[in-house]
Scaffold this active site. Structure first.
Site, PDB file in Angstrom:
ATOM      1  N   GLU A 105      59.140 -44.856 -14.517  1.00  0.00           N
ATOM      2  CA  GLU A 105      60.123 -45.139 -15.569  1.00  0.00           C
ATOM      3  C   GLU A 105      61.284 -44.139 -15.471  1.00  0.00           C
ATOM      4  O   GLU A 105      61.106 -42.949 -15.179  1.00  0.00           O
ATOM      5  CB  GLU A 105      59.470 -45.107 -16.956  1.00  0.00           C
ATOM      6  N   ASP A 128      63.248 -42.447 -17.285  1.00  0.00           N
ATOM      7  CA  ASP A 128      63.386 -41.162 -17.974  1.00  0.00           C
ATOM      8  C   ASP A 128      62.770 -40.031 -17.145  1.00  0.00           C
ATOM      9  O   ASP A 128      63.079 -38.861 -17.380  1.00  0.00           O
ATOM     10  CB  ASP A 128      62.802 -41.205 -19.392  1.00  0.00           C
ATOM     11  N   TYR A 150      54.351 -41.355 -31.198  1.00  0.00           N
ATOM     12  CA  TYR A 150      54.522 -41.630 -29.770  1.00  0.00           C
ATOM     13  C   TYR A 150      53.394 -42.535 -29.269  1.00  0.00           C
ATOM     14  O   TYR A 150      53.638 -43.537 -28.582  1.00  0.00           O
ATOM     15  CB  TYR A 150      54.519 -40.300 -29.007  1.00  0.00           C
ATOM     16  N   ASP A 200      53.436 -39.198 -19.275  1.00  0.00           N
ATOM     17  CA  ASP A 200      53.638 -39.689 -20.642  1.00  0.00           C
ATOM     18  C   ASP A 200      52.474 -39.367 -21.603  1.00  0.00           C
ATOM     19  O   ASP A 200      52.691 -39.180 -22.802  1.00  0.00           O
ATOM     20  CB  ASP A 200      53.837 -41.214 -20.636  1.00  0.00           C
ATOM     21  N   HIS A 235      55.397 -41.087 -12.383  1.00  0.00           N
ATOM     22  CA  HIS A 235      55.687 -42.308 -13.163  1.00  0.00           C
ATOM     23  C   HIS A 235      57.097 -42.775 -12.831  1.00  0.00           C
ATOM     24  O   HIS A 235      58.032 -41.970 -12.813  1.00  0.00           O
ATOM     25  CB  HIS A 235      55.547 -41.958 -14.650  1.00  0.00           C
ATOM     26  N   HIS A 237      64.340 -46.927 -26.098  1.00  0.00           N
ATOM     27  CA  HIS A 237      64.076 -48.375 -25.969  1.00  0.00           C
ATOM     28  C   HIS A 237      63.465 -49.004 -27.232  1.00  0.00           C
ATOM     29  O   HIS A 237      62.421 -49.621 -27.227  1.00  0.00           O
ATOM     30  CB  HIS A 237      63.362 -48.789 -24.682  1.00  0.00           C
ATOM     31  N   HIS A 277      57.046 -35.282 -22.024  1.00  0.00           N
ATOM     32  CA  HIS A 277      57.923 -35.271 -23.196  1.00  0.00           C
ATOM     33  C   HIS A 277      57.397 -34.243 -24.198  1.00  0.00           C
ATOM     34  O   HIS A 277      56.197 -34.223 -24.502  1.00  0.00           O
ATOM     35  CB  HIS A 277      57.926 -36.617 -23.925  1.00  0.00           C
ATOM     36  N   HIS A 307      51.617 -44.940 -18.564  1.00  0.00           N
ATOM     37  CA  HIS A 307      52.128 -45.987 -19.414  1.00  0.00           C
ATOM     38  C   HIS A 307      52.505 -47.261 -18.668  1.00  0.00           C
ATOM     39  O   HIS A 307      52.676 -48.319 -19.254  1.00  0.00           O
ATOM     40  CB  HIS A 307      53.336 -45.365 -20.159  1.00  0.00           C
TER      41      HIS A 307
END
Ligand code: FEO
Length: 391
Positions: free
Chosen positions: A80, A82, A191, A163, A78, A24, A222, A144
């Site tokens: 999001e 991903d 990051y 995250d 989370h 993104h 990640h 996040h």
């Protein structure tokens, strides 16, 4: 496919995204991973999933260990995509599984997937026994997204923070002692600067909430898992959350016919003569997300653009929009530019810096057409002066 056991009975079952270069808008030169974790106890738990197109890899990894229909709980730390993108498919494989998430997590997952899954909303601090182990869920809003939550396993001293503490690195290695510290530190800084920086206050609160926990492994969603450098990375996070910087200068500019670039280099020369380490970045060949890696450690930020059509170059406008969203605080700023007529850009940049709450100790420099030797000498003196102010 090798099983990757990070602790006895706890497996990494994530996916490696070798090719992604744009996350993104953030330039991910090294690719990334989406980390999911499978815990085998009296109950079987999957913590987070992977981006939708890596579902097959995650499923294959799970199948090496257990029949996925035996999963009792899926924890979504989370929303999001991903991390949640493979929920629809894995919950088809494990139709009796309970989906554990935060209050905001349930709301977000319902909005994203329009499914009436078997939700359990975990309150912050709630504990769930899964046999020999306990899962403790702690809400960390805005690290996040508003829904963000971490899962802690006290019997294992293991933190699964999603995250937080992540990095975008695709690699065969899974642990922090298997990869060079400089690479890891820089990737973690990039990051943080591009994903987490706006939420320094919330990161500070999260670090406080987690401060009393015994932790010997941090397994983010990640990149690389932390087990040997936990004090190092916690120390970096504390600094970043507090917007602590070093006595360094960062010059960011774009140029049309080279005049603004000459000013940038004269400033760099003055700063160097004042013994200030200086980094020079042209927006023509440095991605804005890489500029943020330099910005996270630099106290003094010098930004320059020529004027075009009564404003700054669009590349600079884009950079400042990105910068505004990431909200770096406690900086010294200096604006500069060149112009043929009009000449609005440098003043607009200075106003931007003041609106960000940065201190601007010296008024902007704006030079007509091509700077001459005397003007560049004066600019160099300003660089020196800024260096002295920086101390
Ligand atoms: Fe890696 Fe906020 O998702």
């Amino acid at each position: 496919m090798n099983k990757i056991e990070i602790k006895p009975g706890i497996y990494w079952v994530g996916g490696i995204d070798w090719h992604i270069q744009d996350f993104h808008g953030y330039k991910t030169h090294r690719g990334t991973t989406y980390n999911a974790y499978l815990i085998i106890d009296e109950k079987v738990v999957l913590v987070d999933t992977v981006k939708h197109y890596l579902y097959g890899e995650m499923l294959a990894r799970i199948k090496e260990i257990i029949d996925p229909s035996k999963i009792d709980y899926v924890v979504s730390n989370h929303v999001e995509m991903d991390h949640s993108g493979s929920l629809p498919k894995i919950l088809e494989e494990a139709p009796n599984a309970t989906l554990i998430t935060s209050v905001q997590g349930e709301k977000g997952l319902r909005r994203h997937y329009k499914r009436d899954w078997n939700f359990h909303v975990a309150q912050s601090g709630e504990e769930l026994s899964i046999g020999k182990r306990t899962l403790v869920f702690v809400h960390v809003p805005m690290v996040h997204w508003p829904d963000s939550m971490v899962t802690y396993i006290p019997e294992e001293n293991l933190l699964l923070p999603n995250d937080a503490f992540g990095q975008h690195i695709a690699s065969a290695e899974r642990f922090d002692d298997e990869i060079e510290w400089g690479v890891l530190k820089e990737a973690t800084a990039t990051y943080y600067a591009n994903i987490v920086m706006p939420y320094g206050t919330q990161v500070g609160k999260a670090l406080e909430a987690l401060g009393g926990l015994d932790i010997d492994m941090i397994a983010p969603s990640h990149g690389i898992i932390w087990r040997s450098r936990i004090p190092d990375i916690l120390a970096e996070y504390v600094k970043w959350a507090n917007h602590e910087t070093e006595a360094r200068a960062l010059i960011v500019y774009d140029t049309m016919w080279g005049s603004t670039e000459r000013i940038a280099y004269a400033l760099a020369e003055g700063l160097s003569e004042a013994d200030v380490p200086v980094t020079v970045r042209s927006l023509k060949n440095t991605h804005i997300s890489d500029v943020m890696t330099d910005l996270i450690t630099s106290k003094l930020i010098l930004i320059g653009s020529p004027t075009i059509n009564n404003g700054m170059l669009p590349s600079m406008g884009g950079f400042l929009t990105y910068l505004k969203g990431l909200r770096p605080k406690d900086r010294l700023g200096f604006a500069f530019g060149s112009f043929g007529w009009g000449g609005q850009a440098a003043g607009e940049i200075e106003k931007f810096m003041k609106d960000m709450g940065w201190e601007v100790p010296i008024e902007y420099v704006n030079l007509k057409f091509v700077p001459d030797t005397e003007e560049l000498g004066n600019v160099k003196s300003i660089g020196k002066e800024l260096g002295k102010i920086l101390g």
